[in-house]
Design an enzyme around this catalytic site. Structure first.
Site, short mmCIF file in Angstrom:
data_model
loop_
_atom_site.label_atom_id
_atom_site.label_comp_id
_atom_site.label_asym_id
_atom_site.label_seq_id
_atom_site.Cartn_x
_atom_site.Cartn_y
_atom_site.Cartn_z
N LYS A 1 7.36 59.63 63.59
CA LYS A 1 8.86 60.34 63.19
C LYS A 1 10.15 60.46 64.06
O LYS A 1 10.92 60.20 64.23
CB LYS A 1 8.97 61.19 62.17
CG LYS A 1 9.85 62.09 61.17
CD LYS A 1 9.50 62.80 60.43
CE LYS A 1 10.86 63.82 60.30
NZ LYS A 1 10.75 63.91 59.05
N TYR B 1 -13.16 62.10 58.74
CA TYR B 1 -12.48 61.44 60.60
C TYR B 1 -12.23 60.60 60.05
O TYR B 1 -11.21 59.37 60.18
CB TYR B 1 -13.66 61.51 61.38
CG TYR B 1 -12.89 61.02 62.30
CD1 TYR B 1 -12.29 61.87 63.34
CD2 TYR B 1 -13.91 59.09 62.78
CE1 TYR B 1 -12.11 60.59 64.93
CE2 TYR B 1 -13.45 59.23 64.20
CZ TYR B 1 -12.25 59.10 65.11
OH TYR B 1 -12.09 58.94 65.75
N LYS C 1 -8.85 58.18 60.35
CA LYS C 1 -8.30 56.67 60.64
C LYS C 1 -7.51 55.28 60.48
O LYS C 1 -7.49 54.49 60.48
CB LYS C 1 -9.23 56.54 61.60
CG LYS C 1 -9.74 58.07 62.61
CD LYS C 1 -8.37 58.02 63.50
CE LYS C 1 -8.84 59.53 64.34
NZ LYS C 1 -7.47 59.00 65.69
#
Length: 222
Positions: A125, A158, A162
């Site tokens: 961002k 996790y 991803k």
């Protein structure tokens, strides 16, 4: 302060893959903004000094937490103020808490999502805001994983983060291509890093196997 050199930010730069990225980009002649947690200050200062001496590029160290939006905004603002501009954001910082789904606490869920997904989101961002403002294109790169391409045992959260980074990256690439900004992610396999040592310790303590056996079983190449 301005410079003709390109400037790259690397999050999670004090060790592991982030450290390797920093050394390579310094070798390629980029000025660097290095970012990590305050507890990593000694390692990050040593890395910065090594880079300055060996490659002669400028390095700015910034400390904070990628999961906190104000810290990431401050990171980008500080690097641009000190080094003059931004060309690349390498959103490398990440953590893992290896548990099967039903053994994962809400606290661990939040922790991994906050660092891996939100931290990458905030990095994208504020890099995008700065690069669009500059009007000269640039590069945004995020850390996915082999676990972001295929689910893996004991890595539910996790792996989920991803996978999410891949989707965010692909969408951002569509949005920012018109500004000359490319957005990509990399998906490492098993790499010999401190994080991998932590995961090995966790798995071998559960299995009773010798330390190092878990990393070897998942394909670590020494």
């Amino acid at each position: 302060m301005s410079s003709s050199r390109r400037v790259a930010i690397i999050t999670g730069a004090a060790e592991g893959i982030g450290r390797g990225i920093a050394l390579r980009l310094a070798k390629d002649g980029l000025d660097l903004g290095l970012f990590d947690l305050p507890r990593s200050q000694q390692k990050l200062e040593q890395l910065a000094e090594e880079i300055r001496k060996e490659f002669g590029v400028r390095v700015v160290n910034v400390y904070g937490d990628v999961s906190k939006e104000e810290d990431v905004k401050r990171l980008v603002d500080t690097v641009v103020q000190e080094l003059g501009s931004l060309w690349a954001m390498i959103a490398n910082a990440g953590i893992s808490v290896n548990r099967v789904l039903h053994e994962t606490s809400a606290e661990d869920l939040d922790k991994v999502i906050n660092v891996n997904f939100k931290g990458t989101f905030f990095s994208y961002k504020y890099a995008a805001i700065q690069l669009i403002k500059q009007g000269k294109g640039g590069r945004i790169v995020g850390a996915s994983s082999i676990a972001g391409k295929k689910g893996m045992a004991g890595q539910t959260v996790y792996s989920g983060t991803k996978f999410a980074i891949r989707g965010m990256t692909q969408s951002a690439a569509i949005d920012y291509g018109k500004y000359g900004i490319t957005v990509n992610s990399y998906a490492p396999g098993v790499i010999d890093t401190p994080l991998m040592g932590y995961l090995d310790e966790y798995h071998t303590s559960k299995s009773g196997q010798p330390k190092g056996s878990w990393t070897k079983s998942v394909g670590l190449r020494w």
